[in-house]
Design a protein around this motif. Structure first.
Motif, PDB file in Angstrom:
ATOM      1  N   LEU A  90      14.834   4.008   3.145  1.00  0.00           N
ATOM      2  CA  LEU A  90      13.540   4.745   3.319  1.00  0.00           C
ATOM      3  C   LEU A  90      12.631   3.449   3.857  1.00  0.00           C
ATOM      4  O   LEU A  90      12.716   2.416   3.296  1.00  0.00           O
ATOM      5  CB  LEU A  90      12.824   5.122   1.813  1.00  0.00           C
ATOM      6  CG  LEU A  90      13.631   6.076   1.147  1.00  0.00           C
ATOM      7  CD1 LEU A  90      13.109   6.321  -0.010  1.00  0.00           C
ATOM      8  CD2 LEU A  90      13.708   7.516   1.886  1.00  0.00           C
ATOM      9  N   SER A  91      11.709   3.926   4.602  1.00  0.00           N
ATOM     10  CA  SER A  91      10.529   2.911   4.932  1.00  0.00           C
ATOM     11  C   SER A  91       9.146   3.255   3.854  1.00  0.00           C
ATOM     12  O   SER A  91       8.640   2.356   3.637  1.00  0.00           O
ATOM     13  CB  SER A  91      10.236   3.453   6.409  1.00  0.00           C
ATOM     14  OG  SER A  91      10.886   3.183   7.165  1.00  0.00           O
ATOM     15  N   ARG A  92       9.512   4.328   3.240  1.00  0.00           N
ATOM     16  CA  ARG A  92       8.455   4.779   2.421  1.00  0.00           C
ATOM     17  C   ARG A  92       8.898   5.710   1.377  1.00  0.00           C
ATOM     18  O   ARG A  92       9.771   6.562   1.649  1.00  0.00           O
ATOM     19  CB  ARG A  92       6.932   5.218   2.949  1.00  0.00           C
ATOM     20  CG  ARG A  92       7.315   6.420   3.669  1.00  0.00           C
ATOM     21  CD  ARG A  92       6.408   6.763   4.824  1.00  0.00           C
ATOM     22  NE  ARG A  92       6.550   8.091   5.650  1.00  0.00           N
ATOM     23  CZ  ARG A  92       5.916   8.282   6.827  1.00  0.00           C
ATOM     24  NH1 ARG A  92       5.387   7.274   7.496  1.00  0.00           N
ATOM     25  NH2 ARG A  92       6.197   9.376   7.185  1.00  0.00           N
ATOM     26  N   LEU A 119       8.615  12.225  -8.112  1.00  0.00           N
ATOM     27  CA  LEU A 119       9.310  11.482  -7.290  1.00  0.00           C
ATOM     28  C   LEU A 119      11.006  11.736  -7.115  1.00  0.00           C
ATOM     29  O   LEU A 119      11.484  11.771  -6.360  1.00  0.00           O
ATOM     30  CB  LEU A 119       9.248   9.953  -7.345  1.00  0.00           C
ATOM     31  CG  LEU A 119       9.901   8.971  -6.473  1.00  0.00           C
ATOM     32  CD1 LEU A 119       9.222   9.293  -5.136  1.00  0.00           C
ATOM     33  CD2 LEU A 119       9.618   7.240  -6.951  1.00  0.00           C
ATOM     34  N   PHE A 120      11.309  12.237  -8.629  1.00  0.00           N
ATOM     35  CA  PHE A 120      12.494  12.520  -9.014  1.00  0.00           C
ATOM     36  C   PHE A 120      12.663  13.998  -9.423  1.00  0.00           C
ATOM     37  O   PHE A 120      13.550  14.293  -9.948  1.00  0.00           O
ATOM     38  CB  PHE A 120      13.276  11.450  -9.832  1.00  0.00           C
ATOM     39  CG  PHE A 120      13.372  10.077  -9.559  1.00  0.00           C
ATOM     40  CD1 PHE A 120      13.990   9.600  -8.375  1.00  0.00           C
ATOM     41  CD2 PHE A 120      12.142   9.211 -10.158  1.00  0.00           C
ATOM     42  CE1 PHE A 120      14.015   8.437  -8.071  1.00  0.00           C
ATOM     43  CE2 PHE A 120      12.162   7.756  -9.675  1.00  0.00           C
ATOM     44  CZ  PHE A 120      13.007   7.590  -8.625  1.00  0.00           C
ATOM     45  N   GLY A 121      11.866  14.689  -8.745  1.00  0.00           N
ATOM     46  CA  GLY A 121      11.854  16.112  -9.072  1.00  0.00           C
ATOM     47  C   GLY A 121      12.803  17.033  -8.386  1.00  0.00           C
ATOM     48  O   GLY A 121      13.437  16.820  -7.376  1.00  0.00           O
ATOM     49  N   SER A 122      13.179  18.074  -8.799  1.00  0.00           N
ATOM     50  CA  SER A 122      14.126  19.101  -8.230  1.00  0.00           C
ATOM     51  C   SER A 122      13.477  19.394  -6.995  1.00  0.00           C
ATOM     52  O   SER A 122      14.597  19.809  -6.208  1.00  0.00           O
ATOM     53  CB  SER A 122      14.043  20.516  -9.065  1.00  0.00           C
ATOM     54  OG  SER A 122      12.850  20.956  -9.098  1.00  0.00           O
ATOM     55  N   ALA A 123      12.475  19.454  -6.506  1.00  0.00           N
ATOM     56  CA  ALA A 123      12.138  19.710  -5.147  1.00  0.00           C
ATOM     57  C   ALA A 123      12.583  18.576  -4.228  1.00  0.00           C
ATOM     58  O   ALA A 123      13.099  18.916  -2.976  1.00  0.00           O
ATOM     59  CB  ALA A 123      10.582  19.927  -4.761  1.00  0.00           C
ATOM     60  N   VAL A 124      12.709  17.392  -4.786  1.00  0.00           N
ATOM     61  CA  VAL A 124      13.319  16.241  -3.740  1.00  0.00           C
ATOM     62  C   VAL A 124      14.769  16.614  -3.796  1.00  0.00           C
ATOM     63  O   VAL A 124      15.504  16.471  -2.571  1.00  0.00           O
ATOM     64  CB  VAL A 124      13.082  15.163  -4.292  1.00  0.00           C
ATOM     65  CG1 VAL A 124      13.745  14.056  -3.860  1.00  0.00           C
ATOM     66  CG2 VAL A 124      11.610  14.700  -4.250  1.00  0.00           C
ATOM     67  N   ALA A 143       0.937  -1.149   0.228  1.00  0.00           N
ATOM     68  CA  ALA A 143      -0.085  -0.079  -0.080  1.00  0.00           C
ATOM     69  C   ALA A 143       0.917   1.162  -0.213  1.00  0.00           C
ATOM     70  O   ALA A 143       0.499   2.146   0.598  1.00  0.00           O
ATOM     71  CB  ALA A 143      -1.118   0.121   1.175  1.00  0.00           C
ATOM     72  N   ASP A 144       2.069   1.204  -0.739  1.00  0.00           N
ATOM     73  CA  ASP A 144       2.645   2.385  -0.779  1.00  0.00           C
ATOM     74  C   ASP A 144       2.406   3.167  -2.132  1.00  0.00           C
ATOM     75  O   ASP A 144       2.245   2.357  -3.164  1.00  0.00           O
ATOM     76  CB  ASP A 144       4.151   2.068  -1.201  1.00  0.00           C
ATOM     77  CG  ASP A 144       5.069   3.279  -0.811  1.00  0.00           C
ATOM     78  OD1 ASP A 144       4.489   4.406  -1.479  1.00  0.00           O
ATOM     79  OD2 ASP A 144       6.268   3.231  -0.470  1.00  0.00           O
ATOM     80  N   PRO A 145       1.432   4.298  -2.178  1.00  0.00           N
ATOM     81  CA  PRO A 145       0.893   4.768  -3.196  1.00  0.00           C
ATOM     82  C   PRO A 145       2.073   5.234  -4.362  1.00  0.00           C
ATOM     83  O   PRO A 145       1.687   5.364  -5.602  1.00  0.00           O
ATOM     84  CB  PRO A 145       0.173   6.110  -2.653  1.00  0.00           C
ATOM     85  CG  PRO A 145       0.962   6.283  -1.481  1.00  0.00           C
ATOM     86  CD  PRO A 145       1.179   4.859  -0.829  1.00  0.00           C
ATOM     87  N   TYR A 146       3.314   5.189  -4.029  1.00  0.00           N
ATOM     88  CA  TYR A 146       4.189   5.541  -4.931  1.00  0.00           C
ATOM     89  C   TYR A 146       4.653   4.524  -5.847  1.00  0.00           C
ATOM     90  O   TYR A 146       5.182   4.755  -7.110  1.00  0.00           O
ATOM     91  CB  TYR A 146       5.546   6.150  -4.157  1.00  0.00           C
ATOM     92  CG  TYR A 146       5.285   7.642  -3.755  1.00  0.00           C
ATOM     93  CD1 TYR A 146       5.694   8.587  -4.691  1.00  0.00           C
ATOM     94  CD2 TYR A 146       4.563   7.859  -2.825  1.00  0.00           C
ATOM     95  CE1 TYR A 146       5.838  10.009  -3.964  1.00  0.00           C
ATOM     96  CE2 TYR A 146       4.402   9.137  -2.214  1.00  0.00           C
ATOM     97  CZ  TYR A 146       4.915  10.265  -2.785  1.00  0.00           C
ATOM     98  OH  TYR A 146       4.803  11.378  -2.560  1.00  0.00           O
ATOM     99  N   VAL A 147       4.454   3.175  -5.385  1.00  0.00           N
ATOM    100  CA  VAL A 147       4.905   2.015  -6.184  1.00  0.00           C
ATOM    101  C   VAL A 147       3.577   1.120  -6.002  1.00  0.00           C
ATOM    102  O   VAL A 147       3.677  -0.072  -5.546  1.00  0.00           O
ATOM    103  CB  VAL A 147       6.080   1.358  -5.645  1.00  0.00           C
ATOM    104  CG1 VAL A 147       7.213   2.248  -6.060  1.00  0.00           C
ATOM    105  CG2 VAL A 147       6.349   1.398  -3.991  1.00  0.00           C
ATOM    106  N   PRO A 148       2.535   1.353  -6.397  1.00  0.00           N
ATOM    107  CA  PRO A 148       1.527   0.445  -6.451  1.00  0.00           C
ATOM    108  C   PRO A 148       1.520  -1.233  -6.998  1.00  0.00           C
ATOM    109  O   PRO A 148       2.209  -1.137  -7.921  1.00  0.00           O
ATOM    110  CB  PRO A 148       0.217   1.052  -7.141  1.00  0.00           C
ATOM    111  CG  PRO A 148       0.975   2.103  -8.106  1.00  0.00           C
ATOM    112  CD  PRO A 148       1.989   2.579  -7.470  1.00  0.00           C
TER     113      PRO A 148
END
Length: 469
Positions: A340-342, A394-399, A42-47
């Motif tokens: 990471l945990s999530r 997920l891999f954007g400049s804000a990160v 149930a990690d929405p980033y990697v369904p």
């Protein structure tokens, strides 16, 4: 991980066998009634990625690969502990045919459900029970599309293959609980035609040849997230040695000049790792290294544990690129050792790795970290959050860039002494484990003796430029 576009950072089907070892007894409460393990974490980033009900502690993988036919054969032995009383559990496996499964000394019922391998043992597994699963499989492995980073998964190349990718790739070449929250140790042997190299994570083992094929062995004794496991097979010039008492293995394509930008960059791996250890604490793994690949589908560099893999786009200028080497080596602490945990907390990986570039640039006689901070602060889009950036970013400049701003702002807020104690404490206390942003905030507050929740809320997720500390 760094994308090329980021300027600031870079064989034969085999039969099955298995053994089941279960320890402990069933308890009487409802939580110990046999039930299905979750089919998704149930990690929405990697369904669809990851599975519940068990925790893997070790993978023993034996794979063979035949480049002309692009055919992979494998046997995977997973050692795990049930975190609930299990009647059935899933493994992630994409696009390969399973011939048999054994859980313990008995064959287990199994079926495929898209990219899931559903396993039903002949007897339930008690909560807390330690068990092994053996899976024999074969087929032509597949790539995995990723719109942001380009191709990942198992990629057939002109002279072999590359198995690589983030946030997932492992399930394209072995059965796995494919989520970073379930770290495990690895032993790998990979058999390829004589004359090809087969490179992977960790410490190199004995290499043997028979019948025109060579078996390479690798061992990663520190727990590793599955997306960090990799294979590079092909015609490579491999350099081996020791650094700080540990093996160091680097490789570039065999036809690449010895003074190529890639070779010159990888040659500085030990030097850069030593510098980062002065800032982050002792290097966390049993080996060092790096591999340069030339397949243009790999438009990124990836911090594969102990031995990063670098795509070709980082070296087009004809000069060494130590920034990308610094970035991926920093991940050995931030993202690999402390994982990471999530996925929503990915700034903990990328923000610190980007900040490491700033630290190296200053150390190497370039801009100071403060100057890098000021330049990035002035051009940052504060409407995009570093924490929980959304799957599309997920891999954007804000990160990456805003994440590095958070790190330096923390330094300015608590002072150098407390800041570097925070980093050393984090990498020591959380070594070989997983963590969240809340964990980091709590540790930073404890070490610094200051209340920092408001600071992190503002710098990580605020929608306007924070006041400079």
């Amino acid at each position: 991980m760094r994308r090329t576009s980021d300027r600031i950072r870079p064989a034969l089907v085999v039969a099955v066998a298995a053994a089941l070892v279960v320890t402990g007894c069933l308890a009487s409460d409802d939580d110990d009634r046999f039930r299905l393990g979750a089919v998704d974490l149930a990690d929405p980033y990697v369904p669809g990625s990851g599975n519940g009900g068990y925790d893997v502690s070790h993978y023993r993988l034996a794979v063979g690969y035949d480049p002309p036919s692009d055919r992979l054969t494998g046997r995977a032995v997973l050692t795990a502990t049930a975190t609930q009383a299990l009647s059935r559990f899933n493994l992630d496996l994409a696009g390969l045919d399973v011939t048999a499964v054994r859980v313990g000394s008995a064959p287990a019922e199994h079926r495929r459900d898209a990219d899931e391998l559903v396993v039903t043992p002949d007897a339930g597994i008690a909560r807390g029970g330690r068990f092994t699963v053996e899976v024999d499989y074969a087929g032509v492995p597949t790539a995995k599309a990723d719109g942001q980073l380009g191709s990942g998964g198992f990629l057939h190349t002109a002279d072999g293959a590359v198995a690589l990718g983030q946030p997932y790739s492992a399930a394209t070449w072995f059965p796995v609980n494919d989520h970073p929250s379930d770290k495990a140790t690895y032993d790998l042997e990979v058999t390829v035609p004589d004359g090809l190299e087969a490179l992977s994570n960790g410490v190199p083992g004995e290499r043997t040849s028979a019948g025109g094929r060579t078996t390479w062995r690798w061992s990663e004794a520190s727990p590793m997230a599955s997306y960090l496991a990799f294979l590079v097979i092909g015609d490579y010039r491999v350099s081996t040695g020791t650094h700080a008492g540990r093996p160091i293995v680097t490789a570039v394509p065999a036809g690449m000049p010895e003074d190529s930008p890639q070779a010159r960059s990888l040659a500085r791996t030990g030097e850069i790792a030593d510098f980062l250890a002065t800032r982050f604490g002792p290097y966390p793994f049993g080996s060092y290294g790096g591999i340069a690949v030339t397949d243009e589908r790999i438009g990124y560099a990836l911090e594969t544990q102990s031995r990063p893999v670098y795509g070709p786009g980082f070296f087009r200028g004809g000069r060494p690129n130590v920034d990308v080497v610094t970035h991926e080596l920093a991940h050995q602490w931030f993202g690999n050792s402390v994982a990471l945990s999530r996925w929503s907390d990915i700034w903990l990986n990328e923000g610190f790795a980007t900040y490491a570039e700033w630290l190296w640039t200053e150390h190497d006689g370039g801009r100071t970290a403060q100057q890098s901070f000021e330049r990035q602060y002035a051009v940052t889009d504060w409407s995009r959050a570093s924490l929980d950036p959304g799957r599309a970013r997920l891999f954007g400049s804000a990160v990456y860039q805003r994440g590095a701003l958070v790190v330096h702002a923390l330094r300015r807020t608590v002072g150098d002494d407390a800041f570097f104690r925070i980093l050393h404490t984090w990498t020591t206390e959380r070594r070989d484990g997983n963590a969240t942003t809340d964990d980091f905030v709590a540790l930073a507050e404890r070490v610094s003796g200051r209340s920092l929740r408001s600071f992190f809320d503002t710098w990580l997720t605020g929608t306007s430029a924070p006041a400079l500390p």
